[in-house]
Design a protein around this motif. Structure first.
Motif, PDB file in Angstrom:
ATOM      1  N   VAL A 152       0.826  -1.217   0.000  1.00 14.92           N
ATOM      2  CA  VAL A 152       0.000   0.000   0.000  1.00 14.92           C
ATOM      3  C   VAL A 152       0.863   1.272   0.000  1.00 14.92           C
ATOM      4  O   VAL A 152       0.342   2.369   0.151  1.00 14.92           O
ATOM      5  N   GLY A 153       2.181   1.114  -0.143  1.00 17.27           N
ATOM      6  CA  GLY A 153       3.067   2.266  -0.143  1.00 17.27           C
ATOM      7  C   GLY A 153       3.520   2.685   1.236  1.00 17.27           C
ATOM      8  O   GLY A 153       4.030   3.790   1.428  1.00 17.27           O
ATOM      9  N   LYS A 154       3.391   1.784   2.211  1.00 17.11           N
ATOM     10  CA  LYS A 154       3.684   2.103   3.605  1.00 17.11           C
ATOM     11  C   LYS A 154       5.124   2.575   3.823  1.00 17.11           C
ATOM     12  O   LYS A 154       5.360   3.631   4.428  1.00 17.11           O
ATOM     13  N   THR A 155       6.090   1.810   3.346  1.00 15.28           N
ATOM     14  CA  THR A 155       7.493   2.153   3.590  1.00 15.28           C
ATOM     15  C   THR A 155       7.886   3.423   2.845  1.00 15.28           C
ATOM     16  O   THR A 155       8.635   4.258   3.366  1.00 15.28           O
ATOM     17  N   THR A 156       7.385   3.594   1.631  1.00 15.96           N
ATOM     18  CA  THR A 156       7.674   4.815   0.874  1.00 15.96           C
ATOM     19  C   THR A 156       7.129   6.036   1.606  1.00 15.96           C
ATOM     20  O   THR A 156       7.795   7.074   1.688  1.00 15.96           O
ATOM     21  N   ILE A 157       5.933   5.920   2.158  1.00 20.98           N
ATOM     22  CA  ILE A 157       5.353   7.027   2.918  1.00 20.98           C
ATOM     23  C   ILE A 157       6.176   7.288   4.174  1.00 20.98           C
ATOM     24  O   ILE A 157       6.497   8.441   4.497  1.00 20.98           O
ATOM     25  N   ALA A 158       6.535   6.232   4.911  1.00 22.04           N
ATOM     26  CA  ALA A 158       7.319   6.409   6.137  1.00 22.04           C
ATOM     27  C   ALA A 158       8.648   7.095   5.853  1.00 22.04           C
ATOM     28  O   ALA A 158       9.058   8.018   6.569  1.00 22.04           O
ATOM     29  N   ALA A 170       9.682  10.860   7.123  1.00 18.72           N
ATOM     30  CA  ALA A 170      10.863  11.057   7.963  1.00 18.72           C
ATOM     31  C   ALA A 170      11.755  12.146   7.382  1.00 18.72           C
ATOM     32  O   ALA A 170      12.303  12.987   8.111  1.00 18.72           O
ATOM     33  N   TRP A 171      11.920  12.141   6.064  1.00 21.51           N
ATOM     34  CA  TRP A 171      12.718  13.186   5.407  1.00 21.51           C
ATOM     35  C   TRP A 171      12.067  14.557   5.605  1.00 21.51           C
ATOM     36  O   TRP A 171      12.756  15.536   5.908  1.00 21.51           O
ATOM     37  N   CYS A 172      10.761  14.640   5.426  1.00 22.10           N
ATOM     38  CA  CYS A 172      10.057  15.912   5.634  1.00 22.10           C
ATOM     39  C   CYS A 172      10.236  16.404   7.061  1.00 22.10           C
ATOM     40  O   CYS A 172      10.444  17.598   7.306  1.00 22.10           O
ATOM     41  N   SER A 173      10.142  15.492   8.022  1.00 18.48           N
ATOM     42  CA  SER A 173      10.297  15.861   9.425  1.00 18.48           C
ATOM     43  C   SER A 173      11.666  16.468   9.692  1.00 18.48           C
ATOM     44  O   SER A 173      11.793  17.507  10.341  1.00 18.48           O
ATOM     45  N   LYS A 183      13.409  18.826  12.544  1.00 16.66           N
ATOM     46  CA  LYS A 183      13.301  18.048  13.776  1.00 16.66           C
ATOM     47  C   LYS A 183      14.287  16.881  13.712  1.00 16.66           C
ATOM     48  O   LYS A 183      14.383  16.191  12.697  1.00 16.66           O
ATOM     49  N   ARG A 184      15.007  16.674  14.781  1.00 17.85           N
ATOM     50  CA  ARG A 184      15.860  15.494  14.843  1.00 17.85           C
ATOM     51  C   ARG A 184      14.972  14.262  14.789  1.00 17.85           C
ATOM     52  O   ARG A 184      14.093  14.070  15.636  1.00 17.85           O
ATOM     53  N   THR A 185      15.169  13.434  13.777  1.00 19.74           N
ATOM     54  CA  THR A 185      14.205  12.375  13.462  1.00 19.74           C
ATOM     55  C   THR A 185      14.883  11.021  13.335  1.00 19.74           C
ATOM     56  O   THR A 185      15.975  10.913  12.774  1.00 19.74           O
ATOM     57  N   LEU A 186      14.200   9.991  13.855  1.00 18.58           N
ATOM     58  CA  LEU A 186      14.652   8.611  13.694  1.00 18.58           C
ATOM     59  C   LEU A 186      13.581   7.838  12.930  1.00 18.58           C
ATOM     60  O   LEU A 186      12.408   7.831  13.319  1.00 18.58           O
ATOM     61  N   TRP A 239      20.537  15.729   6.747  1.00 19.92           N
ATOM     62  CA  TRP A 239      20.640  16.410   8.037  1.00 19.92           C
ATOM     63  C   TRP A 239      19.495  16.003   8.964  1.00 19.92           C
ATOM     64  O   TRP A 239      18.325  16.000   8.574  1.00 19.92           O
ATOM     65  N   GLY A 240      19.856  15.643  10.199  1.00 16.72           N
ATOM     66  CA  GLY A 240      18.862  15.415  11.231  1.00 16.72           C
ATOM     67  C   GLY A 240      18.107  14.113  11.149  1.00 16.72           C
ATOM     68  O   GLY A 240      17.201  13.879  11.960  1.00 16.72           O
ATOM     69  N   LEU A 241      18.452  13.248  10.202  1.00 19.09           N
ATOM     70  CA  LEU A 241      17.685  12.021  10.014  1.00 19.09           C
ATOM     71  C   LEU A 241      18.580  10.795  10.151  1.00 19.09           C
ATOM     72  O   LEU A 241      19.558  10.641   9.421  1.00 19.09           O
ATOM     73  N   ASP A 242      18.217   9.927  11.096  1.00 17.50           N
ATOM     74  CA  ASP A 242      18.913   8.662  11.300  1.00 17.50           C
ATOM     75  C   ASP A 242      17.969   7.501  11.044  1.00 17.50           C
ATOM     76  O   ASP A 242      16.735   7.655  11.062  1.00 17.50           O
ATOM     77  N   LEU A 243      18.578   6.330  10.837  1.00 13.62           N
ATOM     78  CA  LEU A 243      17.812   5.115  10.567  1.00 13.62           C
ATOM     79  C   LEU A 243      18.142   4.045  11.590  1.00 13.62           C
ATOM     80  O   LEU A 243      19.302   3.882  11.979  1.00 13.62           O
TER      81      LEU A 243
END
Length: 248
Positions: free
Chosen positions: A13-19, A23-26, A32-35, A81-85
């Motif tokens: 349903v596109g779940k991972t692409t949306i997530a 996260a990138w938008c956040s 925002k520091r985002t995980l 910037w600001g995004l970790d996995l």
């Protein structure tokens, strides 16, 4: 810190692409520091960023829940910037069994809370299941995003999620349905969208399909595309909901 779960009871349903794009938008647009925490054993989140997970620890990603591994030892930079996995691996196929054996109903919520000193937003890419994992997600999340393609079956999927929440969670986070893979050229899609006028829409587009090909978030290579605008608009709606809930 706020936890946003991207969850569906069915795959494709596109779940991972949306997530990944949220996260990138956040991180990049919202600063925002985002995980981005991948709980799906198919481990697609790291792939979409072109990140190669570290060599698998003995206990794997599931070891985090059993206290065998530290999240910090598995977290990787995304390149933005600001995004970790926090990548997934196949050890998560045993996650439900691990959680039931632990008997700690808020284990995921506690782990997320422990990361609140490092991150302002945690995005959960959840597996398509309805079991103890989804129950833990509901207890941990502040908002649950449910991608639903334009199909009569989507209404049934959403109804099953709401039924589960009503039966097992007296207090649960708000559900934000999202119409995913919407094609305005299709009569059925337009008909179903007319019955859901308030739902955010993620269009079906070649640009979004290139996210997997390029292994990069849409906003990084096609910032002016309708898809990038849709992801940005969805993230703004999430932030508005978090502010309404008092967790912004």
């Amino acid at each position: 810190m706020a936890v946003i779960a991207v969850y569906s009871v069915k795959g494709g349903v596109g779940k991972t692409t949306i997530a990944a794009n949220l996260a990138w938008c956040s991180a990049v647009q919202g600063e925002k520091r985002t995980l981005l925490w991948d709980l799906d054993p198919s481990s697609g989140a790291a792939f979409l960023f072109g990140v190669e997970p570290k060599a698998k620890k003995k206990s794997g990603a599931a070891g985090i829940f059993r206290g065998k591994e530290e999240p910090q030892d598995m977290i990787l930079p995304s390149g933005y910037w600001g995004l970790d996995l926090l990548p997934a691996d196949d050890s998560l196929r045993e996650l439900e069994h691990n959680l039931l054996a632990l008997g700690k109903k808020k284990r995921l919520a506690k782990l997320a809370e422990d990361l609140s000193g490092q991150y302002q937003r945690i995005i959960l890419d959840c597996p398509p299941v309805l079991n103890e994992i989804s129950a833990q997600v509901i207890r941990a999340a502040d908002v649950v995003i449910v991608p639903l393609p334009p199909s009569p079956l989507s209404q049934r999927a959403l109804a099953s999620i709401r039924k589960e929440l009503a039966a097992n969670h007296k207090r649960h986070p708000p559900i934000l349905p999202v119409l995913s893979m919407f094609d305005a050229r299709r009569g059925l899609h337009k008909q179903l969208k007319a019955g859901m006028p308030d739902w955010p829409v993620i269009p079906m587009s070649s640009a979004i399909e290139q996210v997997a090909e390029r292994q990069a978030p849409l906003g990084s290579f096609a910032p002016n595309s309708p898809g990038a605008a849709a992801f940005a608009g969805l993230w703004q709606a999430i932030e508005a909901k978090l502010e309404e809930l008092g967790v912004a």
